[in-house]
Each structure stands twice: as C-alpha cells, then as structure tokens.
Design an enzyme around this catalytic site. Sequence first.
Site, PDB file in Angstrom:
ATOM      1  N   GLU A 171       0.821  -1.018  -0.084  1.00  0.00           N
ATOM      2  CA  GLU A 171       0.008  -0.037  -0.212  1.00  0.00           C
ATOM      3  C   GLU A 171       0.977   1.436   0.033  1.00  0.00           C
ATOM      4  O   GLU A 171       0.637   2.031  -0.657  1.00  0.00           O
ATOM      5  CB  GLU A 171      -0.958  -0.057   1.219  1.00  0.00           C
ATOM      6  CG  GLU A 171      -1.931   1.201   1.330  1.00  0.00           C
ATOM      7  CD  GLU A 171      -2.909   1.096   2.411  1.00  0.00           C
ATOM      8  OE1 GLU A 171      -3.545   2.279   2.865  1.00  0.00           O
ATOM      9  OE2 GLU A 171      -3.025   0.174   2.976  1.00  0.00           O
ATOM     10  N   ARG A 226      -7.263   2.602  14.333  1.00  0.00           N
ATOM     11  CA  ARG A 226      -8.473   1.545  14.048  1.00  0.00           C
ATOM     12  C   ARG A 226      -8.201   0.550  15.360  1.00  0.00           C
ATOM     13  O   ARG A 226      -9.197  -0.037  15.714  1.00  0.00           O
ATOM     14  CB  ARG A 226      -7.747   0.887  12.754  1.00  0.00           C
ATOM     15  CG  ARG A 226      -9.227  -0.218  12.436  1.00  0.00           C
ATOM     16  CD  ARG A 226      -8.922  -0.824  10.882  1.00  0.00           C
ATOM     17  NE  ARG A 226      -9.566  -0.116   9.903  1.00  0.00           N
ATOM     18  CZ  ARG A 226     -10.706  -0.182   9.381  1.00  0.00           C
ATOM     19  NH1 ARG A 226     -11.396  -1.058  10.141  1.00  0.00           N
ATOM     20  NH2 ARG A 226     -11.224   0.449   8.591  1.00  0.00           N
ATOM     21  N   GLU A 270     -10.439  -8.094   5.110  1.00  0.00           N
ATOM     22  CA  GLU A 270      -9.929  -8.134   6.271  1.00  0.00           C
ATOM     23  C   GLU A 270     -10.516  -8.833   7.765  1.00  0.00           C
ATOM     24  O   GLU A 270     -10.062  -9.298   8.465  1.00  0.00           O
ATOM     25  CB  GLU A 270      -9.594  -6.719   6.855  1.00  0.00           C
ATOM     26  CG  GLU A 270      -8.652  -6.286   5.906  1.00  0.00           C
ATOM     27  CD  GLU A 270      -8.308  -4.574   6.178  1.00  0.00           C
ATOM     28  OE1 GLU A 270      -7.519  -4.134   6.610  1.00  0.00           O
ATOM     29  OE2 GLU A 270      -9.474  -3.756   5.908  1.00  0.00           O
TER      30      GLU A 270
END
Length: 1363
Positions: free
Chosen positions: A836, A914, A1295
């Site tokens: 990413e 997160r 995920e």
Amino acid sequence: MGMNNADEDAGEVCSELVFYVNGKKVIEPNPNPEWTLLWYLRKKLRLTGTKLGCAEGGCGACTVMVSKYNRKEKKIIHLAVNACLAPVCAMHGLAVTTVEGIGTTKTRLHPVQERIAKAHGSQCGFCTPGIVMSMYSLIRSIPKISYADMEVAFQGNLCRCTGYRAIIEGYKTFIEDWESQRITNGISNGKLNGDSNGIGCAMGKDCCKLKDNKSNDQSETEYIFDKSSFLPYDPSQEPIFPPELKLSSVYDDQFLIYRGNKTVWYRPTDLNSMLKLKNQHPDAKIVVGNTEVGVEVKFKHCVYPVIIMPNCVPEMNAIIENETGLEVGAAVTLMEMENTFRKYINNLPRYKTRTLSTIIEMLNWFAGKQIRNVAAVGGNIMTGSPISDLNPILMSLRVKLNLLSKAGGHRSVLMDETFFTGYRRNVVKQDEILLSIEIPYSKRYQYIKAYKQAKRREDDISIVTASVNVEFENNSNVIKNITLAFGGMAPVTKIATKSSQSLVGMKWDEQMLEKAYANMIEELPLIPSAPGGNIQFRRALTMSLFLKAYLAIAKQMSKDYIHDDLIKPYHSSGAEQFHGSMPKSSQYFELVGDKQVKSDAVGRPITHVSAFKQVTGEAIYCDDMPSVEGELYLAFVLSTKAHAKILSVDPQKALEQPGVVAFFSAKDVTPEQNLIGPIFHDEELFATEKVVSQGQTIGVIVAQDQATAQAAARSVKVEYEELQPIIVTIEDAIKHNSFYKQFPKTIKRGNVKPAFDDPNNVIIEGQCRMGGQEHFYLETHAAFAIPKKEDDELEIFCSSQHPSEIAKLTSHILHVPMNRIVARVKRMGGGFGGKESRGMLVGLPVALAAHKLQKPVRCMLDRDEDMMMTGTRHPFLIKYKVAATKEGKMLAAVVNIYNNGGYSIDLSGPVVERAMFHFENAYYIPNVEVTGHVCKTNLPSNTAFRGFGGPQGMFGAENMLRDVAFKLGKDPIELSKLNLYEENSTTHYGQVLTHCTLQRCWDECVEKSNLAQRKVDIENFNKQHRWRKRGIAIIPTKFGIAFTEKLLNQAGALVIIYVDGSVLLSHGGTEMGQGLHTKMIQVASRTLGVDISKIHISETSTDKVPNTSATAASAGSDLNGMAVLEACQTIMKRLQPFKDKNPNGKWEDWVSAAYVARVSLSATGFHATPDIGYDFKNNTGKPFNYFTFGVACTEVEIDCLSGDHLVIRTDIVMDLGESINPAIDIGQIEGAFIQGYGLFTMEELIYSPTGTLYSRGPGAYKIPGFGDIPQEFNVSLLKGAPNPRAVYSSKAVGEPPLFLASSAYFAIKEAICAARKDAGVSLEFPFEAPATSARIRMACEDHITKKLSAPEPGSFVPWNVVP
C-alpha cells in the site's frame, strides 16, 4: 587449470550443455556454472511462467519437473525440482517440463491446471505454477495416487492467499478412491491420533463423524465448483520423453567441463577421474542437489572456483546390501534412499529394519519433496549443520563412513563424538571424498527412535532433534547399550556420551528416566545468549523428546516380547507425533440458480477471471514483462547499522566494475525532494546524515543486469559511526520515551471512575502482547520504469496497491507534473497491505534512475531484501484495567495501546486509531477511556497489513474478557454471549449498530459447531491423556468498513463500449488475487445486462482513473463497485431509447444504433461514501460505513511434551450480506483465517538486540503450509442478511475474517490450562502471541520444566528480542 592429465583418460570431454525444455532441444555452447535453471528459463528462454519466490528452495514457486531415463531399471523418472537452486549445468541430458509445457489457454488446459482453477485454488496466482508442477510431477510419477502422496508432494509449496483448502479440494479429484471416500462421509483412512478406532475420537463407534450428520446434507459444497465439467485425466495423452535421451546414453557418458568467469564445473564419469580432480583441487565443492551451496552462493555470496558433480560416478550412486546392513553411496539422493529402504522394509523381518524405518520417518519432515528429490545424503553429512535432521540418527547408530583419496586410498571412520571437530567441520581430509555410508540393520532387541521439533511440522529446519538408539539384554528391559544424539544443542551434532554410559545396566523404567534427565541437564548446557535463542525450550526439549522416545520404545517392547503393558494408557499418547489426515470441509452460501437471468453474474460462484492464465503461467506479473532495448537493472545499497552517523559513502570501486552505469544517492536530489512518505513526509528516499534502521536505502547502483548491479552494490563502501540508544522493542521505546509527536490520542465515553470505585464490581488489570507479521506475498516488490523521451513523460509498471501514490511521489521527487507520469498495475502476486505505501521504496529509485539516465530501469527485490526493507505488521502492547459486575458484564475499561511504528510514521497513526476503534471487539462497554501511542524505534518502518490494527485491538478485548472470566471463575464463552453487542447498541465512538447480526452469527456458529457436545467430549479426552490436551474457543468479530480518513472514501470508474459491443472497464482498484476485477465485471454484467464474456478489465492505470485511493481497508469492492455501477447506469440511460425502439434486439444492435445516432458510448462513474467522517477531538461523527460480523469456533489438540499442535476443526459463520461471488468470498475468509492462524500461532519475527533481522526468508520465517490447515474446515455465509449500504447488498470481506483465527490461539490456551491443571500449577500464566511450539511447551509446566533454572534477566544479552 592443471587438468590436462585428468582429461586424457576420461574419455570424451564435452563443454556444451544439451537438454530439453518442453520437448524442444536446447544447446548452450557456453554455460556458466553460476546460472540457475530458473534464471536460464526466465532470462534466456523467456519462459516466465516459473516464478522466483525466495531463491532458497523454501516456497516452491519455482517448481518444474525434471525427467531422466534410468538405464538400469529401464524406466523414466519424473522429479519435482526447485529451479531456483538447480544449476542449469546439472541439466545435461535431462528433460525439463515447465508450466507452459503442459497446457495453455490457447490450445487446451491440462486437467492439473483446469481443476485448480475451477476449484478456486488460484487467487493471486504467483504460487500457482509451482503448485501445478508439484501435482503434475506427482501424477506422472505414481499411476494411482493416494491423499498421503498428495500431502508429501505439497510439503515444499507455500501459498499466502487461499488457505489451501480449495487447492486440496480441486486436486482430491485425482485420487483413485476419491468417489468411494465420499460415500463414507469423508472419514479419512489416516488415523488422527493413532487411536484404536482410526477416527481419533474417544467416542469410538458413537463418534459424531460416523453418524449421518444431517447438517452436512444441507451445505452448498457441491455447487461451489462443478466437478462434472472436469476433463477426465488420460495419462496416455502426456507429451513423450525425448526419444534421443532414451535411445542413446551419450550424454550420460560425457566428461563435462563448463568454465565460467569465477567457477569451473566438472562432471567426471568414473571414480578415478573424480579422485584425480579432488587431488588437484582439494578445495573443490562436491555438489549433487546444490540445495546448500546454492543458498550460500546466493545469500552469503560465497565463491567456489571448482565444483565437481558426482552424479555419474557409479560407486557413489549405488545402494548395496552387505552382511550387516546397507551401504549407501554418498551421492544417492534422499528420495532414492527412501524408495530403496521401503523395498527392504517390505521384504525383511520387521526387527531388522527399525533403523531404516526411523530414517524414513524422519525424511518425511526433512525439507520439502523438491529438495529431497535432488539433495544427497552425503551432502547432508558433510555440510554438518548442527540442526540437521538426519545426522543425530546416523550418529546414534555410529554409522561407518567410507572415505577415499588418490594419495591415501581407502579409510573408514565412525560417525561418533569425534567426527565433527567444530561448527561445520569434520575429520575428513581435504583431498578425500566421502564414498559411502554404511547403515546397519537393527538387532532383535534394538530400538531406534528419533524426534524433531520445529516451528512448523512440514518443511522446516529443526529446533532440536533427538535420536535414541538402545539395545536391551535378550528378552529383558535391561539396557545393554544406549546412544543419545542431539541436534540443535551445540555448534555440532552432539552425542550425550556421559548420559548414555550412565544408563547401561539400568531397567527401562521411570528411575532410568530421572537419571537420564539429571545427566542430560549437565551434559547439554546452553548459555543464555546462545545463537538460536529459545534456550529454556531447547533444554526442555532434550528431556521431553527423550521421554517421548522412552514411551514409544516401551510400547514397542510390550508389543514385541514383554507381554505386559509397561506404559499406562494415560501416558501412552505422549509417544505419538501429529500426522494429518485428509481434510474435510463444507461451504454454506445462498444459491442464485434460476432466480435471476442467466447473463446476470452477481451472486454466482464464478471462477477468478485470471485463473486460467495463472494456472498456465501466461499471467504476466511486473518482472515477467519482456525486456526492452537498453534496459538496466537497479540494486540497493542498504544500511547495515540500526542507528549510526554516515561518515562517508564511496561508490568508486563499484563504478569501476564493467557494466555498471551509475550510482544515485541523496546527492542527486534536493533535500525537499528527498523527503517522502504516505501521509507525512518524514522519511528519506536516500539516507543523508544518519541511518535510523538497518535495511534503509543509502543509494542505488544501476547496471546492465541484476548480477552485476548486486555485486557492485555490495562493493560500495559506507563508513558509519554508531549512535546510541538502539531502540528495538516497544518496552525500549517506553523506557526512552521515544514516541511520534502526533500521539497520544484518546477516545472517551461516559465516566469510568464510578465503575472502578463501586466495591461490588470486580476489577482486573493486565496486559497482552502481540508480535508483528511479515507479509510474505509470494511476489516481492517490483517496478519497471520506461522514460518516454519527450516532455519528461514516464511510465511506471509497479507491483503496488496504490499506483496513484507512486505517481504522486514520483512527480514530487522528479519535479515533473503528475500529468506526465503514468503508473500502471496489471496484477500483484499478493499484497495484504504490504504494497500500500512501501512500494515507494522500490518504485521511486527506479523512476529516478530511469528519468536521470533516460533508459528503462527494472528492479525486483530478492526475498531477503524485501523482508529487511519493507516492514511488517505492527507489534502491539495493550495495557488494560477493567471493571465488571459479579455476573461478568463489563462496565468500564481504561486501555493504553502501544504499537511499534519503526523508523518513520508511515501508516502507524491510522493503524493505532483503528486499534482504538476496535479495542472492544464485539462487546458493549458503556464507559471507556482508550489511548493510542505510536513508538518510534530503529526498525524498518512498519506498515499496513490486512486488519490494519483491528486484530491487535480486538486481541486486547478477548484477553480482557478472559481475565474477567478467570477472576469470576466463569466460562469465557458465557461471558462473550453476555457482553455481545445487540441491535441499536452504540459503540464507544458513538456509532449506532444497525443491521447487527452478531447474535445470529453467534447462535448459528454454536449450533453448526455442535459446541456443547464437543466441550463434554474434550473434557473426557483430557481426563484420559496426560501428554495430549484439547481445547476449544469461540470468538466473535465486528470489523468497521471504511477508511478512517474521510477523504479516502472515494473511487472512480471508466466504462467504454466499442462498436462491436465489447466493454472495456477501468476502475481505481488493483487486483492482488482478491478477485476485485472479477467482482467488478459481475457488477457491470448485471447493470449492463450482458454476459461477463463481453466485459474486459485490462489493468489499473492512473491515466484512465485519476486520484484513486489505495486498494485497501477491505473497501475495494464497495467503493469501486459503486463507481462502476454509476458509470454503467449512465450508459444504460443513454441506450434506453434504442432498447425501447427495438425491444427484441440484441445488445450489439442497441450499441450500434447508439453509435450511428452519435450517442457517447463511454462514461465515468464516481462514488463518495455518504454520511461518513469522524472527529477525534470531539468524539463525534461516523468513522465506518457499516460493519462486517463473524464468529468462529476452533478446536485444537496440543502435544504437551513437544509444544506441537494440530487444529482439529474450525467452523466460521460470516455475515457478508448478499455475496457478489460466494466462491471468492469463501476463498477470502479461508485465506484470511489461515493468514491470521499464522499470526497467532507460528509466524515470529526474529530481531537481534541491535536491530538485525534474522528471519529473512522462508527458512527462518514460517508461514502456514498445506499441513497446517484445520482437519475439518467449515465456512457458512449467513443467509438472508442484505446490507443496504454497499453495492448490490454485499459486504466487504478482505480483512474481517483474519481475527477469527485467534480462536486457535485461545483454544491452545484452554488446552494448556488443562495440562497445567494436571501438573497442579497455577492457571494464571503469561502467554504472548504467537503461540509457537516454544511458548506452548514452556507454558505446559511439568516435572521436566521444573528442573531448569532460569537465568536472571539482565545478567546476559539475549540472542534475539521480541519487537
């Protein structure tokens, strides 16, 4: 070379290489001994289907089939071989078959290719050619294969995407008794635990597996792929072996000499010339399979000027029987040895062949099939690795080695305590060769038992190997002779001489055991800082493995001649090792069938659109792109210090080497251009004044090819001055107060104080720790930049999840506007978040070099470079304090979360955020104070990885819940149920849960997994077995879907319809195996009302869809799907008038009419997720679009003596709304689960205290293999739960399932508790993740672990630390 005299009497000397590839003859006039077969196939023959995954024979991506004609037995032998290690010089006179040679999409697929594709066994497709060739070699070698053969064939192959189940299901169809197997409801013929009924169940005939299980009949398993469409396999249709090689032995009889720049390769044909060569070149390396030397040359950069290959010397390749046993030629491969031993075992009395059986049993765990096919037994002895699996057996037998030299003639030595003289050194003289090994038959009262324990059962180097060779007085249990040999306890394989001698004359009983332990502790010491770490575990293993051997031998004796049970049944299972059996599985999902029109592909289990190209090797990855004229290769100069000042960088010596073109470093860019990063520009493209981690880029060398560039890069001289402190671990960072200044951040809800002050509540405090995880995508980072020669235009092909960012940062470092730069991604061989943001480490230097030199530049990282440079999942430390009611309802939590960010912030901020959003997992906690900290350390910058902090946060929740349950003496399962979120609950960040299916998933999982009955069964099992324990755990998950950064929740698409009616679709997402392109085609097929065959996606490119977000956060399908939907709807509106005019027309008629009427046939679509965005300062807003829910139940069995474990069964229920493609979604669930299983049980990053990464490849870093998947694996998609907030009511899947694998970790913990109960020790114990064999063994405290004294922390420097 002083060779003249040896050549004369050697018959015909040949210096050209002749072999066949896919039936075509290849003649290479000047072969270089340094070339590997893989390099030759890819670079010279341009056959790029065979992939490079690791270059050390550990992943199987490069598997090809090598065939040769055995003249003695008059038959053709087919072997699966690692092309990355096989020297091309060794192929003389052989036939090589690659994945391209067995079938293509243009002609027809071979059944081996077709079945794995249709069974959804290929996701990213990078490992697929190797798996296809392993299977192909198997069915060419064995006419009727069994599942056991398949298990062995895949030991050397890894896959990171699929979770293996789909591959096994596809290939089970080749098993001859596969049909009859299905009738008995899949009961395996292998025994699970050697239990008498062969089912591995204490229930015997009442085993639930034997009852016609009603739930099995309702699964949709048979619809996930259509077995009836498979081409039947017809062996007579296989390509023939080249007749020239069969008819004439000319290539076998030639004396070969191949001269390279640094190395000369000899292949003598008789013993005499072999001895002459060794006499003239005493330093020569004798190479058979090149499995050791190949790795030394590649990674340690050893140079061996003379290599001799003994494969054509008859005396070294034969196995002969003599009066005492078998004499095995030193060049005999492990596989030939195994096959020959099996013949003797079948024909001789059983007692005589116990030595042979022990060796064969160990060979099953020795490397992978591809290595055993070529590696020689003599090489294993002479290499002398201290952790060799075979040497301890050979030493405990004190085998005789026959040596030979030209000057000294024959001599024999025993392989005893005097054989090894030091680390990888032995008594063999320089001019001597090892001719053969004499393996004795066993005597009537002699028993040999060997065990090894590794990180992973299959294809792994051992941590400790033990071999026990004992002979008893006739008809008794009194020890006459005994030899104990151990690997992994010293720099050499060691015989415990004193311990062995002290036991002679004793009875084989527990008194003898105790005496052995006492002596072993003394005789096998390990200093606390010994290389390899795991000190206490290794010391415990010597005794534990001896106990296993004691139990096994006692059981054998009872059976053979002492007709009396020496071992209580309670202890008996301690003797066994885990062996897998054929896995069972079922899949449950909504069938679409005829409910919708045939052309509407949404909801159907369609095969991945690239699958057929992937199984034939036709799918092109970045490094498979053909060479361009004038192309150059880039290599990195990396930092070797974790924290140091750079005093000087001198590339002079490198630049003088022929073929080297340029060196680039920080001097070639301005300071502002040199600063890069995904969010904050806080790291340097090239280190300037100091390095803050090993593996940081200091500069790059550009040269004409890879070998030249890499050799030159190694000769760049960098001088450092070391700086302190070196911060490696989270604890180091806390101690030195080393944090990123953007943190800490806190989320607060309610008031925690009253709950903690209330005397009626129970309060627990604790912490949990989780290791990092290497992405181990099979395709490493790669980039290829082509300058366009005008207007500064540049095209970059890269293996990146975020091409827009590569283009944006390239624009920044070159000072060229983004409209001149195009980043293109066809596909990636896996990404998982690792591509990413870190793709910039490779993409940017390549772009810079291409721009400066105006030449095409390419680079693909070697596996060790990739692991050293690109960072991992973040290790986490979570400290918590929780208040709960006496019933176990959680009321308040104060939580501090720390992650190890590495040397730059990269994405560590959003990762810890997160984790803060997910710290409560699926449980409602009314009062919360959660704080996140990001540690700045001297490690490579850690980055995104599937789950992105979510799993680490949720791991905290499960630990908190279990601590509360322990304190209250309750069952964690009961507390999970009590605290689960319900419909309309509000999270601690203020988001209301709508369409919350957690309770439904939970209830369905409890029911499908038959939880209540199995808990009773487990309790019974644990009562009956002391050294085997089972545990079960059920874990819920709730994963928020969206980028937590609001601006990233956008996507674009471009749909173009050509006049022939074909559709070209482009969108902002990249394909890395997750099936995104397939799903987008399905969405377009429904919206446009056309068949998927008319729609094509070529690639992801920044000039088609600009300013895209990364394909990440599981949101690829959601965002791009909506954009595709919108673009298609725009076009359908334009076509509507033409459909109305001609309602019976075809799609092509309407398109043609629109074109004639001058109506635009292309449209863009754009989607921005509505009502989303969270404000950290005020704890307001909605961070997530919706949630994906799931529950998993897993049962495991552990071996309390070795620390090994087996996953018996996993049941998963996931709410994925209305799946766009159930086959792809189930593949994602299984792949995420197995990846998570690796994270929680075996994958361990090994760093030295000074920041050196020791785990740099598949040899040291173990991801789950074929043999690690659950023995029964059931996946259900919750039915009747549409999701109103995403495209066609679907849900994100990438995920969310990963955390469910923690159910295996918590089940292991339950099993350990059962063992600790038996041992009478406290049920509270520290247990960090991952639950490796070392941690499991040491947590099962018992009489053995109590004998070990632990060194004082701080009194020594450990070999490795946990980051």
